[in-house]
Design a protein around this motif. Structure first.
Motif, PDB file in Angstrom:
ATOM      1  N   ARG A  96       0.840  -1.203   0.000  1.00 15.72           N
ATOM      2  CA  ARG A  96       0.000   0.000   0.000  1.00 15.72           C
ATOM      3  C   ARG A  96       0.877   1.255   0.000  1.00 15.72           C
ATOM      4  N   ILE A  97       1.884   1.274   0.838  1.00 13.88           N
ATOM      5  CA  ILE A  97       2.770   2.435   0.915  1.00 13.88           C
ATOM      6  C   ILE A  97       3.519   2.603  -0.410  1.00 13.88           C
ATOM      7  N   LEU A  98       4.006   1.502  -0.968  1.00 15.39           N
ATOM      8  CA  LEU A  98       4.687   1.590  -2.262  1.00 15.39           C
ATOM      9  C   LEU A  98       3.756   2.158  -3.331  1.00 15.39           C
ATOM     10  N   ARG A  99       2.519   1.669  -3.379  1.00 16.65           N
ATOM     11  CA  ARG A  99       1.568   2.181  -4.380  1.00 16.65           C
ATOM     12  C   ARG A  99       1.299   3.670  -4.178  1.00 16.65           C
ATOM     13  N   ASP A 100       1.296   4.121  -2.912  1.00 16.65           N
ATOM     14  CA  ASP A 100       1.105   5.547  -2.625  1.00 16.65           C
ATOM     15  C   ASP A 100       2.242   6.390  -3.197  1.00 16.65           C
ATOM     16  N   MET A 101       3.384   5.777  -3.411  1.00 18.74           N
ATOM     17  CA  MET A 101       4.570   6.486  -3.867  1.00 18.74           C
ATOM     18  C   MET A 101       4.707   6.471  -5.391  1.00 18.74           C
ATOM     19  N   MET A 102       3.730   5.892  -6.088  1.00 20.75           N
ATOM     20  CA  MET A 102       3.861   5.786  -7.540  1.00 20.75           C
ATOM     21  C   MET A 102       2.569   6.184  -8.235  1.00 20.75           C
ATOM     22  N   LEU A 103       2.697   6.443  -9.505  1.00 19.67           N
ATOM     23  CA  LEU A 103       1.528   6.731 -10.332  1.00 19.67           C
ATOM     24  C   LEU A 103       0.752   5.441 -10.574  1.00 19.67           C
ATOM     25  N   ASN A 104      -0.537   5.580 -10.874  1.00 15.63           N
ATOM     26  CA  ASN A 104      -1.368   4.403 -11.158  1.00 15.63           C
ATOM     27  C   ASN A 104      -0.783   3.559 -12.281  1.00 15.63           C
ATOM     28  N   LYS A 105      -0.236   4.191 -13.306  1.00 16.29           N
ATOM     29  CA  LYS A 105       0.305   3.416 -14.424  1.00 16.29           C
ATOM     30  C   LYS A 105       1.486   2.549 -13.988  1.00 16.29           C
ATOM     31  N   THR A 106       2.291   3.022 -13.068  1.00 13.04           N
ATOM     32  CA  THR A 106       3.402   2.218 -12.558  1.00 13.04           C
ATOM     33  C   THR A 106       2.870   1.054 -11.732  1.00 13.04           C
ATOM     34  N   SER A 107       1.909   1.335 -10.877  1.00  9.40           N
ATOM     35  CA  SER A 107       1.285   0.284 -10.072  1.00  9.40           C
ATOM     36  C   SER A 107       0.649  -0.772 -10.964  1.00  9.40           C
ATOM     37  N   ASP A 108      -0.029  -0.326 -12.017  1.00  7.71           N
ATOM     38  CA  ASP A 108      -0.669  -1.260 -12.951  1.00  7.71           C
ATOM     39  C   ASP A 108       0.370  -2.121 -13.665  1.00  7.71           C
ATOM     40  N   GLN A 109       1.501  -1.527 -14.009  1.00  7.56           N
ATOM     41  CA  GLN A 109       2.558  -2.293 -14.686  1.00  7.56           C
ATOM     42  C   GLN A 109       3.153  -3.331 -13.740  1.00  7.56           C
ATOM     43  N   ILE A 110       3.321  -2.977 -12.491  1.00  7.99           N
ATOM     44  CA  ILE A 110       3.839  -3.938 -11.511  1.00  7.99           C
ATOM     45  C   ILE A 110       2.860  -5.091 -11.366  1.00  7.99           C
ATOM     46  N   GLU A 111       1.574  -4.785 -11.279  1.00  4.94           N
ATOM     47  CA  GLU A 111       0.562  -5.846 -11.181  1.00  4.94           C
ATOM     48  C   GLU A 111       0.633  -6.769 -12.401  1.00  4.94           C
ATOM     49  N   LYS A 112       0.776  -6.186 -13.577  1.00  6.69           N
ATOM     50  CA  LYS A 112       0.894  -6.974 -14.811  1.00  6.69           C
ATOM     51  C   LYS A 112       2.138  -7.873 -14.755  1.00  6.69           C
ATOM     52  N   ASP A 113       3.263  -7.301 -14.324  1.00  7.12           N
ATOM     53  CA  ASP A 113       4.502  -8.085 -14.205  1.00  7.12           C
ATOM     54  C   ASP A 113       4.323  -9.245 -13.229  1.00  7.12           C
ATOM     55  N   LEU A 114       3.678  -8.975 -12.102  1.00  3.83           N
ATOM     56  CA  LEU A 114       3.464 -10.035 -11.112  1.00  3.83           C
ATOM     57  C   LEU A 114       2.602 -11.153 -11.705  1.00  3.83           C
ATOM     58  N   LYS A 115       1.564 -10.775 -12.437  1.00  4.45           N
ATOM     59  CA  LYS A 115       0.686 -11.778 -13.054  1.00  4.45           C
ATOM     60  C   LYS A 115       1.441 -12.621 -14.075  1.00  4.45           C
ATOM     61  N   GLU A 116       2.331 -11.990 -14.813  1.00  3.84           N
ATOM     62  CA  GLU A 116       3.072 -12.701 -15.865  1.00  3.84           C
ATOM     63  C   GLU A 116       4.236 -13.523 -15.320  1.00  3.84           C
ATOM     64  N   ARG A 117       4.836 -13.094 -14.219  1.00  8.41           N
ATOM     65  CA  ARG A 117       6.108 -13.669 -13.787  1.00  8.41           C
ATOM     66  C   ARG A 117       6.073 -14.490 -12.495  1.00  8.41           C
ATOM     67  N   ALA A 118       5.038 -14.331 -11.694  1.00  7.39           N
ATOM     68  CA  ALA A 118       5.011 -15.039 -10.404  1.00  7.39           C
ATOM     69  C   ALA A 118       4.904 -16.542 -10.640  1.00  7.39           C
ATOM     70  N   PRO A 119       5.798 -17.314 -10.024  1.00  8.41           N
ATOM     71  CA  PRO A 119       5.688 -18.772 -10.122  1.00  8.41           C
ATOM     72  C   PRO A 119       4.371 -19.248  -9.501  1.00  8.41           C
ATOM     73  N   GLU A 120       3.927 -20.398  -9.891  1.00  9.02           N
ATOM     74  CA  GLU A 120       2.654 -20.941  -9.391  1.00  9.02           C
ATOM     75  C   GLU A 120       2.593 -20.914  -7.860  1.00  9.02           C
ATOM     76  N   SER A 121       3.699 -21.248  -7.220  1.00  6.46           N
ATOM     77  CA  SER A 121       3.715 -21.309  -5.757  1.00  6.46           C
ATOM     78  C   SER A 121       3.609 -19.932  -5.098  1.00  6.46           C
ATOM     79  N   GLU A 122       3.807 -18.871  -5.876  1.00  4.44           N
ATOM     80  CA  GLU A 122       3.794 -17.516  -5.317  1.00  4.44           C
ATOM     81  C   GLU A 122       2.670 -16.646  -5.881  1.00  4.44           C
ATOM     82  N   ARG A 123       1.668 -17.246  -6.460  1.00 10.59           N
ATOM     83  CA  ARG A 123       0.596 -16.494  -7.110  1.00 10.59           C
ATOM     84  C   ARG A 123      -0.175 -15.595  -6.133  1.00 10.59           C
ATOM     85  N   GLU A 124      -0.111 -15.871  -4.842  1.00  9.94           N
ATOM     86  CA  GLU A 124      -0.835 -15.024  -3.888  1.00  9.94           C
ATOM     87  C   GLU A 124      -0.307 -13.600  -3.876  1.00  9.94           C
TER      88      GLU A 124
END
Length: 149
Positions: A36-64
């Motif tokens: 939450r604090i990290l997202r407060d420090m960035m623009l929505n587009k950066t937060s959205d890109q991080i979410e996209k990266d997590l969805k694409e790159r998180a291993p199955e065991s770390e999907r949470e």
């Protein structure tokens, strides 16, 4: 966790292993606040890109981690998306105070240690260019913790 490789650990297991937090609930609450604090420090587009990266790159065991990145407080999530105050300049002391208080860290658990544990587990998933982008948003001691993680 004996006998499991690091790649098979869940995201929260990594946070627990790398900090002195004792329960998954503590790790989840603290991770939500760090994010939450990290997202407060960035623009929505950066937060959205991080979410996209997590969805694409998180291993199955770390999907949470994908759910952890999204704020569990619906009202906070909504208002932070529409707020004109984005890319906040949060000082290191304020970052740690928020983590300590909002994360309800157990007594004796240093917020710096928890932040480093969450940062470390996150950096393993994100691509190097995103890690650099995040580092560029962070001030002083918080950046040092990110880079050390």
């Amino acid at each position: 966790m004996t006998g499991q490789t690091q790649k098979q650990q869940s995201f929260l297991d990594k946070v627990l292993e790398r900090s002195s937090l004792q329960t998954s609930n503590d790790a989840q609450r603290a991770t939500n606040i760090v994010f939450r604090i990290l997202r407060d420090m960035m623009l929505n587009k950066t937060s959205d890109q991080i979410e996209k990266d997590l969805k694409e790159r998180a291993p199955e065991s770390e999907r949470e981690v994908i759910d952890l990145w999204q704020d569990p407080n619906v009202m906070v999530a909504f208002f932070s998306r529409i707020s004109p105050a984005q890319n906040l300049h949060i000082k290191p002391g304020t970052f740690m105070l928020r983590l300590q208080q909002e994360g309800a860290l157990p007594e004796g658990v240093p917020p710096e240690e928890v932040a480093e544990a969450v940062f470390s587990a996150t950096k393993e998933i994100l691509p190097p260019e995103r890690n650099q982008e995040i580092a560029g948003l962070l001030p002083g001691e918080i950046r040092q913790i990110w880079e050390r993680a």
